[in-house]
Design an enzyme around this catalytic site. Structure first.
Site: not given
Ligand code: GAL
Length: 907
Positions: A182, A262
């Site tokens: 990110e 994710e």
């Molecule tokens: C995403 C990030 C993860 C974690 C997640 C929320 O944006 O890549 O590392 O922080 O959000 O749990």
């Protein structure tokens, strides 16, 4: 240090001692999907953080559960902070043995998406940056030379480990490598930074595709740059209100599969939040089914869910702004490794994406509405096989009505379907299902495959399912009318000689079984289940083909030795078991014992000891004026902060000496959300605060004129902020940052003391409390001289006191009984407690913030057969309401498991 010895002995052979079979595999990809050795793969992946589970045998447990639940991949952040206590110092042993982690993944047969950062976010201390990086000058996540040198140092250590486990040329199961995480700075420097990291990975021998999680900003530098998405966001207080489901097709780039690095699998919960049960409800099975099928309808063939197992931010792993100690995340597998309703939903989908191969290559046909606009259908088709996939659900995700609609499924029109509330169904039409031709079904496919002996005696086996009580219809096409035998349940058949369609109509209830025997063709055993019944099935793939097993709580592995089917798995009660393998097995074993009467034994009941025998010791000598701090570091006034003085985790003490006639002091500290700080003058408690800055008035007569006066400040630090926006927020200092006297121009001379490195548990386990510095929390500490006390126990003394007891356990071998320490919550009392089991800090409790009261302790940290030490450091922040509430031990499950599951048991 028995725990250490166990971990060391369990960590296996050194990596160089292992001769790796270098089976070369190819990885390729196109617009549609990943391909391994030329075969398309639907990547169905679950996020897992080994560092949030300090117990290598529990890694195996979780990864086996993921594999058994239909995940063919796991995505893993590697946490730089977890491995490095100081520049140039790295630890990859014991609970940090990532070689072993990747070996386990390969043994289990689960692919790995490796995500070594350097920055990972993940609600962890510094977002994965080690504490020592917080004092660097150059901006992190940029091309600043000092930062790049440090990042390269980490990558030089972790990349070779990952490279050794690549599927391509390393003999392991790593199929992708994520660069950074990110980085949303679409600037020339951002691109140069990512270019640097990509080149570094390649120079370090990374040959698998380089992937990203950056909203597609780095398509030039990376092979597949993906988008993450959390549509329900992270406020779990209104768990029944859904947000619209996104159509991720916008993120599909030409020449690359649509990768979702994710997608929401739960939510994190902050200090004072509503708790993880609510997060699990917000992201429940209905949500997962609707959202993940919606992603399939958008064309994604690579979905990773964050988290599938969250674990614990034990020690000081938590980043204070985001989470408390539990990182349960409301995930499909709970913090204490239990399978939830969400897991079972993911299992159905995971089995489906792996069984229905044409899903890995589809193009959009179109979206449509039915039932007066209430019901949405989203359709895709495989251009080669012409198989059609249609996702059906309510258009408005908050519509809870039941609608009947008539929709098209492949070439068939006007097919009746029912959409009740948040139902989502992925329906398949025009599908060559093994040896059969499935025209369409309004039941969903869970899995199918060819069972039997592989020769002439084989049959097709298919498991379809639908909501309990809803009507289902399955239409199969044959050249001539097949023989149809109803083996169980009520199924109506009709035959259309004109089209050759065999139509089966039924209601989903329990399990119906139909045997269809086409003339001269392969028979089909069709299992038609309601959803809860479908959840009792497990699929395992053996060298002799697939097998379905119905009944157990979990089936971990299956293999054949001749006619003997060897199963391993878990039961939480005596369980009937049924095997569907086309008659391959002539006998069955379960966890190494023959199965008789078709029943599997459950676990033996366990009784847990009550936690008694507590002993108390008060500490806080640092508050006393005469305490000898000459061995402490001298801190420069401009560099008071903990990290400047080499202390990166937990509590840090300051003693400020001054002479003269001051009337007060203004102090500034930065402890992070839920942290606090306590102040004494010459042994007199002046108070505590969570504020950033506070003026403390010295009581009359407290200052000793012309003599040495000592301000003692205990800063209870809660970890470093993340660096989400790449603007160096992880450098926000911890500890005392500024101090001046009031009513006096004199300077204060400061000395500072924090924690020291625990060589076994690592740099994030303990901070600088007196008891932590003197091993009060360690198993070998002798507390016999401490004062016997009972809990709960009110205490008006401000400062730190320690409670210890021992916990003897004799849990039966071959059982998994997850245990938690539970503190009774009393909001009226203002105190915090750090809980240590055998020296491992398993969690932090803050009485007036909550919400966490239950602290799971994984086996490995907990000795399940033998003696355990419990220690609790209690920080009373005022002089009225402190103490420690009642602590109990709670079992959150009881399972008979394969006897070999746990290493590290000792009597
Ligand atoms: C995403 C990030 C993860 C974690 C997640 C929320 O944006 O890549 O590392 O922080 O959000 O749990």
């Amino acid at each position: 240090m028995l725990v250490a010895a166990l971990l060391a002995s369990a960590s296996g052979a050194a990596p160089e001692a292992k001769a790796r079979a270098r089976a070369a595999h190819t990885i390729a990809y196109d617009d549609y999907s990943y391909k391994i050795d030329g075969k398309r793969l639907y990547v169905w992946s679950g996020e897992f953080h080994y560092w949030r589970l300090p117990s290598p045998s529990a890694w195996r447990d979780v990864l086996e559960k993921m594999k058994a639940g239909g995940f063919n991949a796991t995505s893993i952040y590697f946490d730089w902070d977890f491995h490095s206590s100081a520049p140039g110092v790295y630890d990859f042993t014991g609970i940090r043995d990532v070689d072993r982690l990747l070996d386990i993944a390969a043994e289990i047969g689960i692919y790995v998406i490796a995500r070594p950062g350097p920055y990972i976010n993940a609600e962890t201390d510094g977002g994965g940056f080690p504490g020592w990086l917080s004092t660097q000058k150059g901006r992190a996540r940029s091309t600043a030379p000092d930062y790049l040198a440090a990042a390269d140092e980490w990558l030089s250590r972790i990349d070779p480990v990952i490279a050794r486990h690549q599927l391509t040329d390393g003999g392991g199961s790593v199929i992708a490598y994520q660069v950074e995480n990110e980085l949303y700075t679409d600037t020339p420097d951002g691109h140069a930074y990512i270019r640097h990291l990509a080149a570094k990975a390649k120079a370090d021998g990374i040959t698998v595709p380089l992937v990203g999680n950056h909203k597609g900003i780095f398509t030039r530098e990376l092979d597949i740059d993906g988008y993450d998405r959390y549509p329900q966001e992270f406020d779990c207080r209104h768990p029944d209100v859904w947000s619209p489901l996104p159509d991720m097709a916008f993120a599909h780039k030409k020449g690359e599969p649509l990768y979702l690095p994710e997608f929401q699998g739960g939510a994190f919960d902050p200090w004072g939040g509503p708790g993880y049960d609510k997060c699990r409800q917000l992201t429940n099975g209905d949500f997962e089914k609707a959202a993940y099928e919606n992603n399939m309808a958008s064309g994604s063939t690579m979905q990773n869910f964050y988290m599938v197992y969250g674990g614990t931010s034990w020690g000081y792993l938590a980043s204070p702004g985001s989470v408390y100690s539990s990182y349960d995340y409301g995930a499909p597998i709970s913090e204490d490794r239990q399978l939830t309703e969400k897991y079972l939903v993911d299992k159905r989908l995971g089995y489906m994406v792996q069984a229905v191969a044409p899903l890995a290559k589809t193009a959009k046909v179109g979206d449509a509405t039915a039932a007066g606009g209430a019901v949405l259908t989203r359709t895709r088709r495989n251009p080669d096989t012409r198989t059609v996939f249609t996702v059906v659900r309510h258009k408005d995700v908050n519509d809870k009505s039941t609608d009947s609609a008539r929709i098209a499924l492949g070439g068939h029109r006007d097919i009746p379907v029912v959409v009740a509330g948040r139902d989502s169904k992925l329906l398949v039409a025009d599908y060559a299902m093994d040896h059969q031709r499935l025209e369409y079904s309004t039941s969903e496919i869970m899995t199918h495959g060819v069972v039997g002996d592989g020769g002439r005696r084989h049959e097709d086996l298919a498991l379809l399912y639908g909501r309990r009580g809803q009507a289902g219809r399955t239409v199969l096409r044959y050249a001539a009318r097949p023989k149809v035998t109803m083996l169980a349940g009520t199924v109506r058949q009709s035959w259309d000689a004109g089209s050759g369609d065999l139509r089966l109509d039924y209601t989903h209830r329990g399990l119906a079984q139909v045997l269809v025997e086409p003339r001269g063709g392969t028979p089909l055993r069709l299992l038609l289940a309601d959803d809860a019944t479908a959840d009792t099935f497990w699929r395992q793939d053996t060298a002799r083909g697939p097998v379905l097993v119905r009944g157990p709580e979990l089936v971990r592995t299956a293999s054949y030795a001749g006619g003997e089917l060897r199963l391993t798995g878990d039961t939480d009660r005596t369980t009937p078991v049924q095997v569907f393998d086309g008659g391959r097995a002539t006998s069955v074993t379960w966890n190494g014992r023959p199965v008789r009467d078709g029943r599997l034994p459950g676990p033996r009941p366990v009784t847990l000891p009550r936690l008694t025998g507590w002993r108390l010791s008060r500490e806080t000598p640092e508050a006393r004026p005469g305490y000898d701090d000459s061995g402490w570091r001298t801190a420069a006034p401009a560099a008071l902060a903990a990290d400047n003085n080499g202390f990166h985790a937990g509590s840090v003490w300051y003693r400020g000496h001054f002479t003269g006639s001051a009337t007060g002091a203004r102090l500034t500290a930065s402890t992070g959300n839920a942290g606090e700080w306590l102040v004494w003058l010459n042994g007199r408690f002046l108070g505590s605060t969570r504020d950033a800055s506070k003026a403390f008035r010295f009581p009359a007569g407290a200052v000793r004129r012309g003599q040495d006066n000592v301000l003692s400040v205990l800063t209870v630090n809660m970890g470093h902020e993340q660096d989400f926006r790449a603007n160096d927020t992880h450098k926000k200092p911890r500890g005392l940052t500024a101090a001046s006297l009031e009513g006096s121009g004199r300077r204060i001379a400061w000395r500072v003391q924090g924690g020291t490195l625990d060589p076994v548990r690592g740099p994030l386990n303990a901070g600088g409390l007196y008891g932590e510095r003197h091993g009060y929390h360690l198993p070998a500490y002798d507390a016999r001289a401490w004062t016997p006390v009972t809990l709960p126990r009110p205490d008006r003394t401000p400062g730190v006191s320690w409670y210890r007891t021992t916990l003897p356990l004799a849990l039966p071998a071959g059982q998994d009984v997850p245990l938690s320490l539970v503190i009774a919550r009393e909001r009226s009392r203002h105190y915090r407690a750090q809980l240590y089991v055998n020296g491992w800090m398993v969690g932090i409790y803050v009485s007036d913030l909550g919400p966490q009261q239950a602290f799971p302790v994984p086996p490995g940290v907990l000795r399940t057969a033998g003696r355990n030490s419990l220690a609790v450091a209690v920080i009373n922040s005022d002089a009225h309401t402190g103490g420690l509430g009642r602590i109990t031990l709670r079992a959150t499950g009881n399972h008979a498991v394969p006897p070999a599951l746990w290493v590290g048991r000792s009597a």
